[in-house]
Scaffold this motif. Structure first.
Motif, PDB file in Angstrom:
ATOM      1  N   SER A 117       0.902  -1.340   0.205  1.00  0.00           N
ATOM      2  CA  SER A 117      -0.318  -0.161  -0.325  1.00  0.00           C
ATOM      3  C   SER A 117       0.829   1.188  -0.282  1.00  0.00           C
ATOM      4  CB  SER A 117      -1.162  -0.047   0.754  1.00  0.00           C
ATOM      5  OG  SER A 117       0.044   0.209   2.206  1.00  0.00           O
ATOM      6  N   HIS A 120       2.641   1.573  -3.650  1.00  0.00           N
ATOM      7  CA  HIS A 120       1.566   1.922  -4.723  1.00  0.00           C
ATOM      8  C   HIS A 120       0.539   3.163  -3.957  1.00  0.00           C
ATOM      9  CE1 HIS A 120       2.565  -1.477  -7.482  1.00  0.00           C
ATOM     10  NE2 HIS A 120       2.999  -2.161  -5.744  1.00  0.00           N
ATOM     11  N   TYR A 122      -1.738   3.334  -1.751  1.00  0.00           N
ATOM     12  CA  TYR A 122      -3.239   3.499  -1.621  1.00  0.00           C
ATOM     13  C   TYR A 122      -3.246   3.384   0.170  1.00  0.00           C
ATOM     14  CZ  TYR A 122      -1.865  -1.320  -1.615  1.00  0.00           C
ATOM     15  OH  TYR A 122      -2.114  -2.744  -2.005  1.00  0.00           O
ATOM     16  N   GLU A 159       2.360  -9.039  -8.218  1.00  0.00           N
ATOM     17  CA  GLU A 159       3.015  -7.624  -8.322  1.00  0.00           C
ATOM     18  C   GLU A 159       3.910  -7.916  -9.719  1.00  0.00           C
ATOM     19  OE1 GLU A 159       4.613  -3.667  -7.332  1.00  0.00           O
ATOM     20  OE2 GLU A 159       5.726  -5.956  -7.725  1.00  0.00           O
ATOM     21  N   GLY A 163       0.316  -7.506 -12.203  1.00  0.00           N
ATOM     22  CA  GLY A 163      -1.078  -7.246 -11.603  1.00  0.00           C
ATOM     23  C   GLY A 163      -1.418  -6.289  -9.645  1.00  0.00           C
ATOM     24  N   LYS A 164      -2.443  -5.534  -9.924  1.00  0.00           N
ATOM     25  CA  LYS A 164      -1.748  -3.930  -8.722  1.00  0.00           C
ATOM     26  C   LYS A 164      -4.232  -4.062  -8.352  1.00  0.00           C
ATOM     27  CE  LYS A 164       1.571  -1.470 -10.776  1.00  0.00           C
ATOM     28  NZ  LYS A 164       1.420  -1.997 -11.639  1.00  0.00           N
ATOM     29  N   THR A 165      -5.099  -4.659  -9.005  1.00  0.00           N
ATOM     30  CA  THR A 165      -6.413  -4.572  -8.879  1.00  0.00           C
ATOM     31  C   THR A 165      -6.632  -6.527  -8.458  1.00  0.00           C
ATOM     32  OG1 THR A 165      -6.890  -5.661 -10.776  1.00  0.00           O
ATOM     33  CG2 THR A 165      -6.530  -2.942 -10.615  1.00  0.00           C
ATOM     34  N   GLN A 166      -8.480  -5.868  -8.250  1.00  0.00           N
ATOM     35  CA  GLN A 166      -8.959  -7.816  -7.139  1.00  0.00           C
ATOM     36  C   GLN A 166      -8.814  -8.271  -8.649  1.00  0.00           C
ATOM     37  OE1 GLN A 166      -9.049  -8.422  -4.083  1.00  0.00           O
ATOM     38  NE2 GLN A 166      -8.497  -5.575  -3.638  1.00  0.00           N
ATOM     39  N   ILE A 167      -9.087  -7.619  -9.542  1.00  0.00           N
ATOM     40  CA  ILE A 167      -9.148  -8.562 -10.620  1.00  0.00           C
ATOM     41  C   ILE A 167      -8.024  -9.846 -10.571  1.00  0.00           C
ATOM     42  CG2 ILE A 167      -9.227  -9.073 -13.359  1.00  0.00           C
ATOM     43  CD1 ILE A 167     -12.142  -7.730 -11.947  1.00  0.00           C
TER      44      ILE A 167
END
Length: 192
Positions: A117, A120, A122, A159, A163-167
């Motif tokens: 977090s 990146h 967030y 990472e 891949g950075k999202t819940q998808i």
């Protein structure tokens, strides 16, 4: 005789050693190429998946399990267990031991989440993470699964592959489900 046993042990160890060194060198080289040509590659080369497929094929083709006495994954159970209700007896026997394990698991998972977090930029909520772990472990326990926690290596691979999202997590879970349900038999010759 003792000489035959020594030759068999030596050939097994040499086979394991050579295979491990080759895999490590190839993965290292491709990881370096991924880093060096990051701007030119649309997606990083998934070398871990590629090496798993190649290793399974070579192990199956040369019959490593019988020929060289290499330990392989072997027979895999396909599908999922049917759900079961929670056992109060098991809960009573393991509650004291499970509590520190849960605290350590959450602490490790939260610290890994905090690292990414910050990296990146967030926000992360510890209460939300704790509730998510609790719900996922209660649900998973009904299907006799392992307790959910974080896997630093898997997180780093996801990472590094973008891949950075819940998808990305959903795709990863779907791939694991497909392998578990339908393609597990292909991993049976994979050396341990």
């Amino acid at each position: 005789s003792l000489e035959k046993i020594f030759v068999q042990i030596t050939s097994t160890n040499i086979c394991d050693l050579v295979m491990s060194i080759v895999i490590m060198v190839v993965v290292f080289i491709v990881k370096e190429l991924n880093d060096r040509y990051r701007a030119k590659l649309p997606v990083p080369i998934p070398i871990e998946v590629i090496m798993t497929i190649i290793t399974c094929g070579v192990s199956y083709g040369f019959n490593f399990a019988e020929r060289y006495n290499v330990q392989v994954v072997g027979k895999m159970v396909s599908g999922y267990e049917s759900p079961i209700p929670p056992s109060i007896e098991v809960f009573q026997e393991s509650a004291v031991e499970a509590f520190p394990v849960a605290i350590v698991g959450f602490a490790v998972a939260f610290s890994v989440a905090k690292v990414y977090s910050v990296k990146h930029d967030y926000p992360i909520d510890g209460n939300q993470e704790l509730v998510a772990f609790g719900v996922s472990n209660i649900f998973g326990a009904a299907f006799r699964s392992f307790a959910a926690s974080t896997a630093l290596s898997r997180t780093a691979v996801q990472e590094s592959s973008g891949g950075k999202t819940q998808i990305a997590g959903l795709i990863s879970a779907m791939m694991a489900m497909i392998v578990t349900v339908a393609l597990g038999f292909l991993l049976e010759p994979l050396p341990r």
